[in-house]
Design a protein around this motif. Structure first.
Motif, short mmCIF file in Angstrom:
data_model
loop_
_atom_site.label_atom_id
_atom_site.label_comp_id
_atom_site.label_asym_id
_atom_site.label_seq_id
_atom_site.Cartn_x
_atom_site.Cartn_y
_atom_site.Cartn_z
N UNK A 1 20.97 -43.17 -29.38
CA UNK A 1 20.15 -42.34 -29.88
C UNK A 1 18.91 -41.97 -28.83
N UNK A 2 19.07 -40.87 -28.03
CA UNK A 2 18.18 -40.50 -26.84
C UNK A 2 17.43 -39.58 -27.41
N UNK A 3 15.95 -39.67 -26.71
CA UNK A 3 14.99 -38.60 -26.75
C UNK A 3 14.51 -38.38 -25.45
N UNK A 4 14.45 -36.83 -25.07
CA UNK A 4 13.85 -36.58 -23.74
C UNK A 4 13.12 -35.45 -24.01
N UNK A 5 11.82 -35.48 -23.34
CA UNK A 5 10.91 -34.47 -23.71
C UNK A 5 10.48 -33.59 -22.25
N UNK A 6 10.36 -32.33 -22.66
CA UNK A 6 9.94 -31.32 -21.51
C UNK A 6 8.68 -30.74 -21.78
N UNK A 7 7.81 -30.67 -20.69
CA UNK A 7 6.43 -30.12 -21.20
C UNK A 7 6.13 -28.68 -20.31
N UNK A 8 4.94 -28.22 -20.58
CA UNK A 8 4.59 -26.92 -19.98
C UNK A 8 4.24 -27.20 -18.18
N UNK A 9 4.42 -28.27 -17.76
CA UNK A 9 4.20 -28.51 -16.50
C UNK A 9 5.48 -28.45 -15.75
N UNK A 10 6.64 -28.04 -16.44
CA UNK A 10 8.14 -28.02 -15.91
C UNK A 10 8.61 -29.49 -15.56
N UNK A 11 8.50 -30.38 -16.56
CA UNK A 11 8.86 -31.78 -16.30
C UNK A 11 9.52 -32.20 -17.41
#
Ligand code: ZN
Length: 173
Positions: A52-62
């Motif tokens: 079960x994996x969680x990855x986040x993307x943000x407004x800083x392109x990361x």
């Protein structure tokens, strides 16, 4: 003679008492061994939820990580969460998992021209193991897939220009 016998008996009794005291002293050692065994059982790590994996993307392109890990041959449940606020037209994120050995940059170049299919190029579908939807700020998507073969699988965000910052590897063991 009687007195001497009594004295020697007293000495003998005294010696026996010391000896028995000495034996008692070993008892706490056994107890501590038991405690150690109990502690060892307690050390076993609580099972983390496998695959079960969680990855986040943000407004800083990361992405918040460039490495994901999973177990081969079992379903993987992966969630991509866009934790920013910018809409997908300007700061879209997806997560595309590619076959081993796929050139991330070359794939991304093809993806740039595939706006109609949310930057998943039809011509490169053979290289795609799985991918999320294209997300804007505040959105998330969960996908499920299984990888049978152990290896290192590159992943990227295929939104134009993002691959330079948003890429990593999914290690399947
Ligand atoms: Zn992106």
């Amino acid at each position: 003679m009687n007195t001497k016998t009594k004295i020697s008996l007293l000495i003998l009794m005294g010696f026996l008492t010391i000896t028995s005291c000495g034996k008692k002293e070993t008892a706490p050692v056994e107890e501590s061994t038991e405690i150690n065994e109990t502690a060892t059982e307690g050390v076993q790590p609580a099972a983390t939820v496998e695959n079960v994996l969680l990855i986040e993307g943000n407004d800083q392109m990361q992405f918040n990580t460039n490495e994901l890990k999973a177990v081969a041959g079992k379903p993987i449940k992966l969630t991509l969460k866009h934790v920013g606020k910018i809409p997908k037209e300007a700061m879209g994120h997806n997560l595309v998992i590619l076959q081993e050995g796929t050139d991330q940059s070359a794939f991304a170049l093809k993806a740039n021209e595939a706006k109609a299919t949310d930057y998943i190029p039809e011509s490169e579908k053979a290289s795609v193991i799985a991918h999320t939807k294209l997300l804007g700020g505040g959105e998330e998507d969960t996908i499920e897939f299984t990888i049978d073969k152990k290896g290192s699988y590159p992943f990227i965000c295929s939104f134009p220009g993002h691959v330079a910052m948003m890429k990593g590897v999914l290690i399947v063991e």
